[in-house]
Design a protein around this motif. Sequence first.
Motif, PDB file in Angstrom:
ATOM      1  N   GLN A  82       0.833  -1.184   0.000  1.00  0.00           N
ATOM      2  CA  GLN A  82       0.000   0.000   0.000  1.00  0.00           C
ATOM      3  C   GLN A  82       0.872   1.240   0.000  1.00  0.00           C
ATOM      4  OE1 GLN A  82      -3.531  -0.148   1.928  1.00  0.00           O
ATOM      5  NE2 GLN A  82      -3.350  -2.220   2.719  1.00  0.00           N
ATOM      6  N   LEU A 296      -9.139  -6.833  21.218  1.00  0.00           N
ATOM      7  CA  LEU A 296      -9.743  -7.429  20.021  1.00  0.00           C
ATOM      8  C   LEU A 296     -10.638  -8.606  20.374  1.00  0.00           C
ATOM      9  CD1 LEU A 296      -6.766  -7.338  17.500  1.00  0.00           C
ATOM     10  CD2 LEU A 296      -8.693  -5.779  17.675  1.00  0.00           C
ATOM     11  N   LEU A 308      -0.191  -5.573  14.094  1.00  0.00           N
ATOM     12  CA  LEU A 308      -0.996  -4.664  14.918  1.00  0.00           C
ATOM     13  C   LEU A 308      -0.166  -3.462  15.361  1.00  0.00           C
ATOM     14  CD1 LEU A 308      -3.060  -7.103  17.179  1.00  0.00           C
ATOM     15  CD2 LEU A 308      -3.876  -5.758  15.238  1.00  0.00           C
ATOM     16  N   TYR A 311      -0.166  -1.041  12.651  1.00  0.00           N
ATOM     17  CA  TYR A 311      -1.470  -0.361  12.608  1.00  0.00           C
ATOM     18  C   TYR A 311      -1.572   0.708  13.690  1.00  0.00           C
ATOM     19  CZ  TYR A 311      -3.734  -3.846   9.505  1.00  0.00           C
ATOM     20  OH  TYR A 311      -4.103  -4.645   8.466  1.00  0.00           O
ATOM     21  N   LYS A 314       0.454   3.690  12.828  1.00  0.00           N
ATOM     22  CA  LYS A 314      -0.171   4.412  11.720  1.00  0.00           C
ATOM     23  C   LYS A 314      -1.379   5.211  12.227  1.00  0.00           C
ATOM     24  CE  LYS A 314      -2.483   3.732   7.318  1.00  0.00           C
ATOM     25  NZ  LYS A 314      -2.870   2.788   6.272  1.00  0.00           N
ATOM     26  N   LYS A 315      -2.146   4.581  13.092  1.00  0.00           N
ATOM     27  CA  LYS A 315      -3.329   5.267  13.631  1.00  0.00           C
ATOM     28  C   LYS A 315      -2.918   6.502  14.413  1.00  0.00           C
ATOM     29  CE  LYS A 315      -5.700   3.406  16.936  1.00  0.00           C
ATOM     30  NZ  LYS A 315      -6.628   2.570  17.709  1.00  0.00           N
ATOM     31  N   LEU A 318      -1.905   9.291  11.996  1.00  0.00           N
ATOM     32  CA  LEU A 318      -2.947   9.878  11.157  1.00  0.00           C
ATOM     33  C   LEU A 318      -4.091  10.503  11.939  1.00  0.00           C
ATOM     34  CD1 LEU A 318      -3.041   7.187   8.374  1.00  0.00           C
ATOM     35  CD2 LEU A 318      -2.279   9.532   8.122  1.00  0.00           C
TER      36      LEU A 318
ATOM     37  N   PHE B  15     -12.070   8.246   8.291  1.00  0.00           N
ATOM     38  CA  PHE B  15     -10.941   7.493   7.718  1.00  0.00           C
ATOM     39  C   PHE B  15     -10.997   7.545   6.190  1.00  0.00           C
ATOM     40  CE2 PHE B  15     -10.829   4.397  11.588  1.00  0.00           C
ATOM     41  CZ  PHE B  15     -10.067   5.311  12.291  1.00  0.00           C
ATOM     42  N   ASN B  19      -8.452   9.113   3.026  1.00  0.00           N
ATOM     43  CA  ASN B  19      -7.817   8.034   2.248  1.00  0.00           C
ATOM     44  C   ASN B  19      -7.017   7.079   3.111  1.00  0.00           C
ATOM     45  OD1 ASN B  19      -8.696   8.740  -0.356  1.00  0.00           O
ATOM     46  ND2 ASN B  19      -7.214  10.418  -0.359  1.00  0.00           N
ATOM     47  N   ILE B  20      -7.478   6.841   4.332  1.00  0.00           N
ATOM     48  CA  ILE B  20      -6.791   5.847   5.152  1.00  0.00           C
ATOM     49  C   ILE B  20      -7.240   4.484   4.648  1.00  0.00           C
ATOM     50  CG2 ILE B  20      -6.509   4.908   7.482  1.00  0.00           C
ATOM     51  CD1 ILE B  20      -6.797   7.754   8.523  1.00  0.00           C
ATOM     52  N   GLU B  21      -6.307   3.782   4.041  1.00  0.00           N
ATOM     53  CA  GLU B  21      -6.647   2.557   3.309  1.00  0.00           C
ATOM     54  C   GLU B  21      -7.151   1.456   4.239  1.00  0.00           C
ATOM     55  OE1 GLU B  21      -7.067   0.697   0.772  1.00  0.00           O
ATOM     56  OE2 GLU B  21      -6.700   2.082  -0.885  1.00  0.00           O
ATOM     57  N   ILE B  22      -8.135   0.749   3.747  1.00  0.00           N
ATOM     58  CA  ILE B  22      -8.606  -0.406   4.484  1.00  0.00           C
ATOM     59  C   ILE B  22      -7.764  -1.611   4.128  1.00  0.00           C
ATOM     60  CG2 ILE B  22     -10.970   0.310   4.806  1.00  0.00           C
ATOM     61  CD1 ILE B  22     -11.585  -1.339   2.256  1.00  0.00           C
ATOM     62  N   ASP B  23      -7.942  -2.647   4.903  1.00  0.00           N
ATOM     63  CA  ASP B  23      -7.251  -3.902   4.662  1.00  0.00           C
ATOM     64  C   ASP B  23      -7.941  -4.626   3.500  1.00  0.00           C
ATOM     65  OD1 ASP B  23      -6.166  -6.380   4.736  1.00  0.00           O
ATOM     66  OD2 ASP B  23      -6.835  -6.863   6.776  1.00  0.00           O
ATOM     67  N   ARG B  24      -7.293  -4.640   2.366  1.00  0.00           N
ATOM     68  CA  ARG B  24      -7.891  -5.218   1.152  1.00  0.00           C
ATOM     69  C   ARG B  24      -8.085  -6.725   1.237  1.00  0.00           C
ATOM     70  NH1 ARG B  24     -10.666  -1.934  -1.721  1.00  0.00           N
ATOM     71  NH2 ARG B  24      -9.834   0.141  -1.497  1.00  0.00           N
ATOM     72  N   GLU B  25      -7.425  -7.338   2.210  1.00  0.00           N
ATOM     73  CA  GLU B  25      -7.569  -8.785   2.331  1.00  0.00           C
ATOM     74  C   GLU B  25      -8.790  -9.157   3.176  1.00  0.00           C
ATOM     75  OE1 GLU B  25      -3.880  -9.857   4.137  1.00  0.00           O
ATOM     76  OE2 GLU B  25      -2.754  -8.917   2.526  1.00  0.00           O
ATOM     77  N   TYR B 151     -11.619  -2.827  11.853  1.00  0.00           N
ATOM     78  CA  TYR B 151     -11.772  -3.322  13.225  1.00  0.00           C
ATOM     79  C   TYR B 151     -10.444  -3.355  13.986  1.00  0.00           C
ATOM     80  CZ  TYR B 151     -13.006  -6.289  17.176  1.00  0.00           C
ATOM     81  OH  TYR B 151     -13.176  -6.780  18.443  1.00  0.00           O
ATOM     82  N   ASP B 152      -9.441  -3.991  13.405  1.00  0.00           N
ATOM     83  CA  ASP B 152      -8.148  -4.101  14.094  1.00  0.00           C
ATOM     84  C   ASP B 152      -7.489  -2.736  14.243  1.00  0.00           C
ATOM     85  OD1 ASP B 152      -8.690  -6.745  14.122  1.00  0.00           O
ATOM     86  OD2 ASP B 152      -7.039  -7.366  12.818  1.00  0.00           O
ATOM     87  N   PHE B 153      -7.724  -1.882  13.261  1.00  0.00           N
ATOM     88  CA  PHE B 153      -7.160  -0.533  13.298  1.00  0.00           C
ATOM     89  C   PHE B 153      -7.743   0.245  14.483  1.00  0.00           C
ATOM     90  CE2 PHE B 153      -6.602   3.780  11.393  1.00  0.00           C
ATOM     91  CZ  PHE B 153      -5.252   3.694  11.119  1.00  0.00           C
TER      92      PHE B 153
END
Lengths: 330, 157
Positions: A82, A296, A308, A311, A314-315, A318, B15, B19-25, B151-153
């Motif tokens: 990404q 979680l 995690l 993430y 990053k959180k 942002l 989000f 443009n905070i990207e989501i998990d594409r998987e 969710y995890d984010f």
Amino acid sequence: MDRNYHVFSDGRLERNNDTVRLVTEDGEKKYLPVENAEALFVHGQVDYNTRLMSFLDDHGVAMHVFGWGDYYSGSIMPKRGQTSGQTLVEQVRAYDDPERRLGLARKFVAGSIHNMRTNVKYYDNRGHDFASIVETLEDCRGNLDEADDVDEAMGVEATARRAYYSIFDAILPEGFVFGGRQYNPPNNEVNSLISFGNSLVYANVVSAIRATALDPAVSYLHEPGERRYSLALDIAELFKPLLTDRLIFRLVNRGQLSTDEFETELNSCLLTESGRKTFSKAFEETLEETVEHPNLKRKVSYQYLLRLEAYKLKKHLLTGENYEPFERWW
Amino acid sequence: MMMQYYEVCERELWFLSRNIEIDRENPAVVRGTHVDDETYEEKRRNFSIDGTISLDVLDDGQVLEVKPSSSLVEPAKLQLLYYLWYLDRVVGVEKSGVLAHPTERKRESVELTDENAARVEDAIRGVHEIVTRESPPPAEEKPFCESCAYYDFCWSC
């Protein structure tokens, strides 16, 4: 999607129809299912071509190359990871703001001291007396609040790590003498194991960062550019006690790795191929271990804890929401 | 997409706006994209209007919105109403819409009534207020959190 494949043989890695094939020097063929792979770890001498690279790229699989010396040589990352200009801008902003950078640097050190302390306490409860080391680590953690800049935070980290490493000789069995950290190249068996283990942690963090849009070269505790992926160094710091050190103690104390598994030349001491195999296999098993995550509300693997962490960072970058480093809670 | 997220989760809207990207998987994301791509393949055309909205119009002239399941129907409906509102108030074409759940073989017609138009206008103001905030609305546990790509984010803390 998160399996690592380790290649130890010398030979040729190639695309074969829709999978990756290793052809060893004596003509043996092995297939690596690429569909659920996170990364290939290449420890042997292999040839490959651009057709393989495009194929790995299509499947989002990284290739981490391990060589001589301190083990990690570099990574070939899929371009499809990404990317987000916004994320990079926020990452750099946080770096460029001395208060925010110091805040993050302190968090990485605090988490790392906590995780070292967990290991010390574990052995303190098992027939060793490490009370004074626990105290030193707690002092370090206290001093961290007074660190006025990143260099001072680094200094606190170094002091803590020195105290922490001082317990290794007491824990490890006869024949394994540590005597302090030496690297590039490691000078004895224990240093060699630490180098190898830490380079596996590092490569896995590189893969975890790739799953976010974070730029692996913009870091906070380490100076960017110190090594290519300095953000991976920041995050790896938190996980070394959990992933590398405990594994070393276990493998060596149970006799699964002996001093025969090392090659000593001049001033270097490096794991043999079979030693690397044993260590990597146990390391992968460790990555697959799971723990109940308090927020979680499900079990997550140790490997996923790395993701995690990326993430969480990053959180923070942002949204401005607080970043709390990984601290072993179990 | 903004309207839909406004109704589902304001944090997710924020989000998305950054443009905070989501998990594409994420399995739900993969499934949703698949259902959308595979249905009404022959009968619809995609239009991009003013570079602001992108919508699908069926051969019979109705605006189409596809939902992989009938959960979260209201957000999808609001999104569709926004398209109809935009076409009517900005472009000047009157259209009706259809909300389709192909996996359940259900379709529902949607019209832009005065009441619906007022709802869209409220939502536009709401969206604007959210996306201009400095930081996202705090995470709030909702029944569908666990299936969300963020969710995890949100919850790894």
